[in-house]
Structures are given as C-alpha cells and as structure tokens.
Design a protein around this motif. Structure first.
Motif, PDB file in Angstrom:
ATOM      1  N   ASP A  38      -3.596   4.519  -3.920  1.00 30.52           N
ATOM      2  CA  ASP A  38      -3.794   3.513  -2.872  1.00 30.52           C
ATOM      3  C   ASP A  38      -3.366   3.993  -1.484  1.00 30.52           C
ATOM      4  OD1 ASP A  38      -4.792   1.596  -4.607  1.00 30.52           O
ATOM      5  OD2 ASP A  38      -2.818   0.761  -5.039  1.00 30.52           O
ATOM      6  N   TYR A  39      -2.863   5.213  -1.397  1.00 27.74           N
ATOM      7  CA  TYR A  39      -2.241   5.695  -0.161  1.00 27.74           C
ATOM      8  C   TYR A  39      -3.194   5.680   1.039  1.00 27.74           C
ATOM      9  CZ  TYR A  39      -0.330   9.217   3.069  1.00 27.74           C
ATOM     10  OH  TYR A  39       0.099   9.892   4.179  1.00 27.74           O
ATOM     11  N   GLN A  40      -4.339   6.327   0.926  1.00 30.75           N
ATOM     12  CA  GLN A  40      -5.241   6.436   2.074  1.00 30.75           C
ATOM     13  C   GLN A  40      -5.804   5.071   2.474  1.00 30.75           C
ATOM     14  OE1 GLN A  40      -8.705   9.039   1.664  1.00 30.75           O
ATOM     15  NE2 GLN A  40      -8.128   9.991   3.612  1.00 30.75           N
ATOM     16  N   LEU A  44      -5.164   3.091   6.082  1.00 32.19           N
ATOM     17  CA  LEU A  44      -6.252   2.576   6.904  1.00 32.19           C
ATOM     18  C   LEU A  44      -6.061   1.090   7.212  1.00 32.19           C
ATOM     19  CD1 LEU A  44      -8.884   3.474   8.250  1.00 32.19           C
ATOM     20  CD2 LEU A  44     -10.091   2.758   6.179  1.00 32.19           C
ATOM     21  N   VAL A  45      -5.648   0.326   6.209  1.00 31.94           N
ATOM     22  CA  VAL A  45      -5.394  -1.110   6.409  1.00 31.94           C
ATOM     23  C   VAL A  45      -4.234  -1.313   7.379  1.00 31.94           C
ATOM     24  CG1 VAL A  45      -4.593  -3.226   5.271  1.00 31.94           C
ATOM     25  CG2 VAL A  45      -6.371  -1.838   4.209  1.00 31.94           C
ATOM     26  N   ILE A 113      -6.998   9.048  10.217  1.00 26.42           N
ATOM     27  CA  ILE A 113      -6.513   7.709  10.577  1.00 26.42           C
ATOM     28  C   ILE A 113      -5.583   7.794  11.776  1.00 26.42           C
ATOM     29  CG2 ILE A 113      -5.234   5.693   9.737  1.00 26.42           C
ATOM     30  CD1 ILE A 113      -6.200   6.545   6.880  1.00 26.42           C
ATOM     31  N   TRP A 114      -4.616   8.700  11.703  1.00 30.36           N
ATOM     32  CA  TRP A 114      -3.702   8.958  12.826  1.00 30.36           C
ATOM     33  C   TRP A 114      -3.792  10.448  13.132  1.00 30.36           C
ATOM     34  CZ3 TRP A 114      -1.264   6.123   8.652  1.00 30.36           C
ATOM     35  CH2 TRP A 114      -1.102   4.757   8.914  1.00 30.36           C
ATOM     36  N   GLY A 115      -4.311  10.782  14.299  1.00 31.44           N
ATOM     37  CA  GLY A 115      -4.447  12.180  14.695  1.00 31.44           C
ATOM     38  C   GLY A 115      -3.123  12.924  14.742  1.00 31.44           C
ATOM     39  N   ALA A 116      -2.026  12.203  14.949  1.00 30.20           N
ATOM     40  CA  ALA A 116      -0.704  12.831  15.015  1.00 30.20           C
ATOM     41  C   ALA A 116      -0.279  13.426  13.676  1.00 30.20           C
ATOM     42  CB  ALA A 116       0.342  11.806  15.472  1.00 30.20           C
ATOM     43  N   ALA A 117      -0.963  13.066  12.595  1.00 31.41           N
ATOM     44  CA  ALA A 117      -0.590  13.566  11.264  1.00 31.41           C
ATOM     45  C   ALA A 117      -0.918  15.045  11.094  1.00 31.41           C
ATOM     46  CB  ALA A 117      -1.298  12.755  10.185  1.00 31.41           C
ATOM     47  N   ASN A 118      -1.768  15.592  11.929  1.00 28.73           N
ATOM     48  CA  ASN A 118      -2.259  16.952  11.768  1.00 28.73           C
ATOM     49  C   ASN A 118      -1.138  17.965  11.539  1.00 28.73           C
ATOM     50  OD1 ASN A 118      -3.499  19.446  11.928  1.00 28.73           O
ATOM     51  ND2 ASN A 118      -4.712  18.959  13.729  1.00 28.73           N
TER      52      ASN A 118
END
Length: 199
Positions: A38-40, A44-45, A113-118
């Motif tokens: 359920d993570y992704q 997103l939610v 979802i969040w570009g900072a995750a890269n």
C-alpha cells in the motif's frame, strides 16, 4: 493531544482507513506504518488528498532494525521512513514502511510523487541496499562506484573491507585491504600545583 493532532488523526483515519497498519501518537508527533503493497498508493493519497495535503517531503531515510536496541528484533528488518509536511494545514507526519523481503529489500519509489525523494532514495540504496523500484537513476551517491556492501547495515564490518587511496607511483587510485591496528587511548591529565585554589 492538541486539537491540531486530533484533527490530523481524524483525517488520517477518514482518508486512509485500514491502510494504516499501526499508528503511534508520541511526543507531539504522529507516526503511521503502512504495508509495502500500500506504500505508493498511500503516498499518492497523502500528497493529493485536500484533507491531508502533504505537499512536501522533508526527509526519507533507511533504517536497519537488525539487533534493534542491542536486542533480537522480531519482524522485518529494513524500513523506509519519510517525514512529510503539509504547508496548507501546517502539520507534519512520519510515514514508515517495512520492506517485505529481508534478503532483497525493495519497495516502490515515490520520486514521481515528491521530486525531493530522488537523492534520498539513492542514499538509502547506497547505505542500506534498499531497491526503490521505478527510480529512474538508482545508483550510489555517497560511496565509490566500486564499493562493496552497504555501510549502514548492522552486519557491515566496522572497519570495512578495502580502503581507497591515490598511488603516486602508479598514478591512479588503488584499492587495498583495510589495515587498522586497534589501540587504546588514555588521556593525559596535567594539573597545576594550585589548580582550583586547592593546596
């Protein structure tokens, strides 16, 4: 619990419902744990739902729960922890997800979802060996390209395997086995005769 935390708790339960495997309210912070499946979708939610609106990823890191608090750990070993911020609602959330396979830890990437995750995901891959499926450029970010292993894992040798240095004779970088001699350092204490006014 403050009114803001109560509102966040209610919103989480309303929007995510049974996706929340575990919820902890401690020290003025809320931590929720979700399953790897359920993570992704949950991420997103959390980002898109107007009731939650976690627009910003503050941090993402890996955790190795092997020998947690120097005691045997019952459960999955590798965890990914995200710290999220909702600017609209001015609240924060910690999201945890455990990788389902201890031998080959992997979970979906949230980089879209969040570009900072890269770079955070690249660091967790480099340090813990967690594979972020769907990441477009998952490669080491802190260690050298030829580095063997993942240095933040609890079973990684403290002294490492090899050391890297520039050899002026060969005019290139070379690798050689680590040679560290253990030594005990005892501080040397020097006191003046009248130190602190004592005779």
């Amino acid at each position: 619990m403050t009114q803001k935390l109560q509102a966040l708790t209610a919103a989480l339960e309303n929007v995510l419902g049974e996706r929340i495997v575990k919820q902890v309210n401690a020290r003025g912070e809320i931590t929720i744990t979700v399953s790897a499946e359920d993570y992704q979708t949950t991420a997103l939610v959390l980002q898109e739902d107007h009731e939650l609106a976690f627009e910003q990823l503050i941090d993402l890191c890996g955790v190795d729960y092997g020998a947690y608090k120097d005691e045997p750990w019952e459960g999955l070993r590798y965890c990914v922890v995200l710290h999220l911020l909702s600017i609209r609602h001015n609240w924060r959330l910690r999201l945890k997800v455990f990788c389902a396979d201890n031998d080959f830890p992997r979970i979906p990437s949230v980089n879209t979802i969040w570009g900072a995750a890269n770079w955070f995901e690249r660091e967790a891959f480099d340090m813990y060996g967690i594979i972020f499926e769907g990441h477009e450029d998952l490669r080491r970010i802190l260690t050298d390209y030829g580095f063997i292993g993942h240095p933040m894992r609890k079973d990684f040798p403290v002294t490492g395997h090899v050391e890297m240095r520039y050899d002026p004779e060969q005019k290139r970088v070379i690798y050689q086995p680590v040679s560290i001699e253990t030594r005990e350092i005892t501080p040397r204490i020097i006191r003046e005769d009248n130190y602190g006014g004592l005779h």
